[in-house]
Design a protein around this motif. Structure first.
Motif, PDB file in Angstrom:
ATOM      1  N   ASP A 101     -25.019  13.243 -32.728  1.00 15.64           N
ATOM      2  CA  ASP A 101     -25.815  12.215 -33.424  1.00 15.64           C
ATOM      3  C   ASP A 101     -27.109  11.933 -32.659  1.00 15.64           C
ATOM      4  O   ASP A 101     -28.161  11.732 -33.250  1.00 15.64           O
ATOM      5  N   ASN A 127     -28.248   0.657 -34.142  1.00 18.67           N
ATOM      6  CA  ASN A 127     -27.580   1.949 -34.048  1.00 18.67           C
ATOM      7  C   ASN A 127     -27.876   2.510 -32.644  1.00 18.67           C
ATOM      8  O   ASN A 127     -29.013   2.853 -32.333  1.00 18.67           O
ATOM      9  N   LEU A 151     -31.634  13.509 -33.395  1.00 17.92           N
ATOM     10  CA  LEU A 151     -32.740  12.580 -33.621  1.00 17.92           C
ATOM     11  C   LEU A 151     -33.989  12.874 -32.814  1.00 17.92           C
ATOM     12  O   LEU A 151     -34.996  12.187 -32.958  1.00 17.92           O
ATOM     13  N   GLU A 179     -29.695   5.849 -32.190  1.00 21.69           N
ATOM     14  CA  GLU A 179     -31.151   5.802 -32.433  1.00 21.69           C
ATOM     15  C   GLU A 179     -31.881   5.266 -31.206  1.00 21.69           C
ATOM     16  O   GLU A 179     -32.941   5.778 -30.828  1.00 21.69           O
ATOM     17  N   SER A 239     -34.462   7.432 -28.810  1.00 21.97           N
ATOM     18  CA  SER A 239     -35.828   6.925 -28.622  1.00 21.97           C
ATOM     19  C   SER A 239     -36.165   6.839 -27.137  1.00 21.97           C
ATOM     20  O   SER A 239     -37.252   7.255 -26.704  1.00 21.97           O
TER      21      SER A 239
END
Ligand code: BTN
Length: 256
Positions: free
Chosen positions: A8, A172, A12, A175, A179
């Motif tokens: 996951d 989340n 990203l 995420e 980042s």
């Protein structure tokens, strides 16, 4: 609560080095210990070790780091820089965390030199522990993400916060992790040439500017950061000095 999953996070962002391999432990003593062991075993740089829970999370100066299960991001990155300068990592990591969490916040994150991340001026949401071995460095980041007030022990509840408390919503974590790693990858790929920009951003985000602080037995007003990343102070009794390492105490940072 959704458990962290390496796929996951990897889906990203597209790292060059930092986070190109991601491992997630359900529980470990300290992700810094895992990364130090990988460093000594010759693992390639860039691996990021996350844990949902740490039984012996460590902070600077031998302090304990509270790692509430599933609430935060407890991560350590193994690096093998070709250049020297330990303090560059702490400042670069602080800027990376600040930039990485900004998109999730109502206002930009602050930095308490050298590498604590503060929200709202006086509450800590992240700390960074840099350690080194022969030919490698480990950057450990503890970031409070979805903590509610009850998740902090009483003795730190007054001084701590989380992204959720600051933004008013649960986030989340994959995420947020992606980042932060993406920002760290970007900054790391340009070090040491971009160090002046890192220092300038640390100063611009500093929660210490103009504050009276005490560090290594010296008291003074913080004027800014020196080009080498040290803390530039004006002594109470006149004169100026640059402190390159130490723990800053600021009474004004603690809400009375
Ligand atoms: C500090 O503010 O004193 C630094 C805290 C660093 C905590 C992180 S959590 C992930 C990594 N593993 C550890 O044992 N410590 C760092």
């Amino acid at each position: 609560m959704t458990l962290l999953n390496p796929d996951d996070i990897s889906a990203l962002f597209n790292p060059t080095v930092v986070g190109r391999e991601i491992q997630v432990y359900l529980e470990t003593a300290s992700t810094n210990d895992v990364a130090m062991t990988l460093g000594r075993a010759g693992a390639p740089e860039g691996v990021a070790i996350f844990a949902e829970s740490q039984t012996a999370g460590r902070g600077r100066l031998g302090r304990r780091w509270q790692s509430a299960p599933g609430r935060g991001l407890w991560v350590s990155v193994l690096l093998r820089p070709k250049w020297s300068g330990f303090s560059r990592f702490s400042l670069a990591a602080a800027v990376a965390v600040a930039r990485g969490i900004d998109p999730f916040l109502p206002e930009p994150a602050g930095i308490k030199w050298p590498n604590d991340i503060y929200l709202g001026g006086n509450r800590k949401t992240a700390g960074i522990l840099c350690e080194s071995g022969a030919g490698f460095v480990v950057i450990g980041v503890g970031l409070n993400v979805n903590h509610l007030s009850d998740d902090f022990d009483a003795e730190i509840a007054r001084r701590a916060t989380s992204l959720a408390l600051a933004s008013g919503r649960q986030l989340n974590r994959a995420e947020v992790a992606a980042s932060v790693l993406a920002e760290f990858d970007r900054i790391y790929s340009e070090l040491p040439d971009n160090f002046p920009e890192v220092v300038a951003e640390c100063e611009q985000r500093s929660v210490l500017l103009g504050k009276t602080v005490r560090i290594n037995g010296i008291s003074g007003v913080v004027l800014g950061l020196a080009p080498d990343g040290g803390l530039h102070l004006r002594h109470e009794k006149g004169g100026e000095t640059v402190v390159t390492a130490g723990e800053v105490s600021v009474l004004e940072l603690v809400p009375q």
